[in-house]
Design an enzyme around this catalytic site. Structure first.
Site, PDB file in Angstrom:
ATOM      1  N   HIS A 140       0.858  -1.196   0.000  1.00 15.42           N
ATOM      2  CA  HIS A 140       0.000   0.000   0.000  1.00 15.42           C
ATOM      3  C   HIS A 140       0.888   1.239   0.000  1.00 15.42           C
ATOM      4  CE1 HIS A 140      -3.565   2.384   0.604  1.00 15.42           C
ATOM      5  NE2 HIS A 140      -3.046   2.952   1.684  1.00 15.42           N
ATOM      6  N   GLY A 155       2.146   5.465   4.571  1.00 16.98           N
ATOM      7  CA  GLY A 155       1.607   6.116   5.764  1.00 16.98           C
ATOM      8  C   GLY A 155       0.209   5.633   6.038  1.00 16.98           C
ATOM      9  N   ASP A 156      -0.357   6.114   7.130  1.00 23.47           N
ATOM     10  CA  ASP A 156      -1.712   5.712   7.501  1.00 23.47           C
ATOM     11  C   ASP A 156      -2.730   6.214   6.481  1.00 23.47           C
ATOM     12  OD1 ASP A 156      -0.664   4.543   9.750  1.00 23.47           O
ATOM     13  OD2 ASP A 156      -0.990   6.315  11.004  1.00 23.47           O
ATOM     14  N   LYS A 161      -1.198  10.827   1.225  1.00 22.52           N
ATOM     15  CA  LYS A 161      -0.206  10.255   0.303  1.00 22.52           C
ATOM     16  C   LYS A 161      -0.519  10.634  -1.145  1.00 22.52           C
ATOM     17  CE  LYS A 161      -1.009   6.078   1.739  1.00 22.52           C
ATOM     18  NZ  LYS A 161      -1.946   6.376   2.854  1.00 22.52           N
ATOM     19  N   ASP A 179      -2.030   4.037  -4.596  1.00 24.33           N
ATOM     20  CA  ASP A 179      -2.809   3.160  -3.722  1.00 24.33           C
ATOM     21  C   ASP A 179      -2.200   1.758  -3.621  1.00 24.33           C
ATOM     22  OD1 ASP A 179      -5.000   2.702  -1.968  1.00 24.33           O
ATOM     23  OD2 ASP A 179      -5.936   1.502  -3.534  1.00 24.33           O
ATOM     24  N   GLU A 204      -6.469   8.600  -6.846  1.00 22.94           N
ATOM     25  CA  GLU A 204      -7.714   8.929  -6.138  1.00 22.94           C
ATOM     26  C   GLU A 204      -7.470  10.078  -5.167  1.00 22.94           C
ATOM     27  OE1 GLU A 204     -10.753   7.183  -2.735  1.00 22.94           O
ATOM     28  OE2 GLU A 204      -9.093   5.942  -3.465  1.00 22.94           O
ATOM     29  N   ARG A 245      16.214  14.921  14.149  1.00 24.32           N
ATOM     30  CA  ARG A 245      16.401  16.273  13.614  1.00 24.32           C
ATOM     31  C   ARG A 245      17.698  16.407  12.816  1.00 24.32           C
ATOM     32  NH1 ARG A 245      14.843  20.782  17.987  1.00 24.32           N
ATOM     33  NH2 ARG A 245      14.954  21.998  16.044  1.00 24.32           N
TER      34      ARG A 245
END
Length: 311
Positions: A140, A155-156, A161, A179, A204, A245
């Site tokens: 994904h 990512g979630d 994205k 996707d 999408e 960082r």
């Protein structure tokens, strides 16, 4: 996963000439990326004949066959024609004997020809077949070509994205897959990603729907496949978490049996994620070429400490 490749697909991809073979013959299946150069078989030694492979005839094989009698050539070619032999291919545009054509016609096996050299043709055949026959898995995410670097954005769900990828396309980069990214292992160190056929060139965007990137932005905005070289993971920023960082934390993630470098980018209001992805890609390429800004900073800091300690 593609378990077979039709001979007709190989013909179309490499632009091969069909010397003989009807439409039925061209539907024969290729099940392995290995290529056979039938040298010993031409002498009559068939103990270890790899009959299920493409049979490639170069200058050596054709020249040797020319020294045989017509009956010998026909007998050998008939023995080489097996039920699972996909096709015979002749390189360098060499002339084929009538016995080879006759045997191929009798057993309905395609006889193909290419103008390019034998070694180059063998390389192109192997590369194409290994890619098509390689086991495939899907992950994904969104795969984008950023400055010639294959960046897989993960990512979630709902973190942005596809929106990030769309902005990268607007900035001149190219979309490979949205996707769902189909990946396969080209070799021990190389992972290739490509779109699912049903999602090719599509992206999408929530609230807008499905858009065709090639139709809206042109053919230069998309690409068929790309090596996956960097994973960028987008995560929601939280005040409690400590983030890297300096860029000194080297992290990798394994995809399809290959270790891929990964960086995590915290996402919050006010951050332009697409520009950060661009910079991350450029910084990764700089590191690959031997320049590491983190090491340069640490070196400057060390020199400063030494200078101040001498006061």
């Amino acid at each position: 996963m593609s378990e077979v490749v039709k001979v007709s697909e190989l013909v179309q991809f490499l632009g091969l000439e069909i010397v003989t073979g009807d439409e039925e013959a061209l539907t024969r299946h290729i099940t392995t990326g290995d290529i056979s150069r039938p040298g010993l078989e031409l002498t009559g030694y068939f103990n270890y004949y790899s009959h299920n492979r493409l049979q490639l005839f170069g200058n050596k094989e054709i020249t040797f066959a020319q020294r045989m009698t017509e009956d010998e050539r026909l007998m050998v070619m008939r023995r080489m024609c097996c039920e699972d032999t996909p096709a015979f291919i002749v390189s360098r545009g060499l002339e084929v004997s009538k016995e080879m054509v006759q045997a191929c016609d009798e057993y309905k096996i395609p006889l193909l020809r290419s103008k390019i050299s034998t070694s180059r043709l063998m390389g192109e055949l192997s590369s194409y077949l290994e890619g098509e026959l390689a086991p495939r898995t899907n992950v994904h995410g969104v795969l984008v070509d950023v400055y010639g670097l294959g960046v897989l954005i993960q990512g979630d769900s709902g973190i942005g994205k596809s929106e990030t990828a769309l902005e990268l396309v607007q900035r001149g980069h190219r979309l490979i897959a949205d996707d769902r990214v189909d990946i396969y292992k080209q070799d021990e160190l190389t992972l290739i990603g490509e779109p699912a056929k049903v999602l090719e060139h599509l992206i999408e965007i929530r609230g807008v729907g499905i858009i065709d990137v090639m139709n809206l932005f042109g053919a230069s905005a998309v690409r068929g496949s790309m090596e996956v070289q960097l994973v960028v993971y987008l995560e929601n920023w939280t005040q409690e978490k400590t983030y890297d960082r300096l860029g000194s934390a080297d992290e990798v993630v394994q995809l399809g049996g290959v270790d891929i470098p990964r960086i995590k980018i915290p996402v919050k209001t006010g951050r332009n994620v697409s520009i950060i992805v661009e910079v991350a890609a450029m910084n990764f390429r700089a590191k690959s070429m031997g320049y590491d800004a983190t090491k340069e900073f640490e070196s400057r800091l060390s020199r400063l400490i030494e200078e101040n300690s001498g006061i």
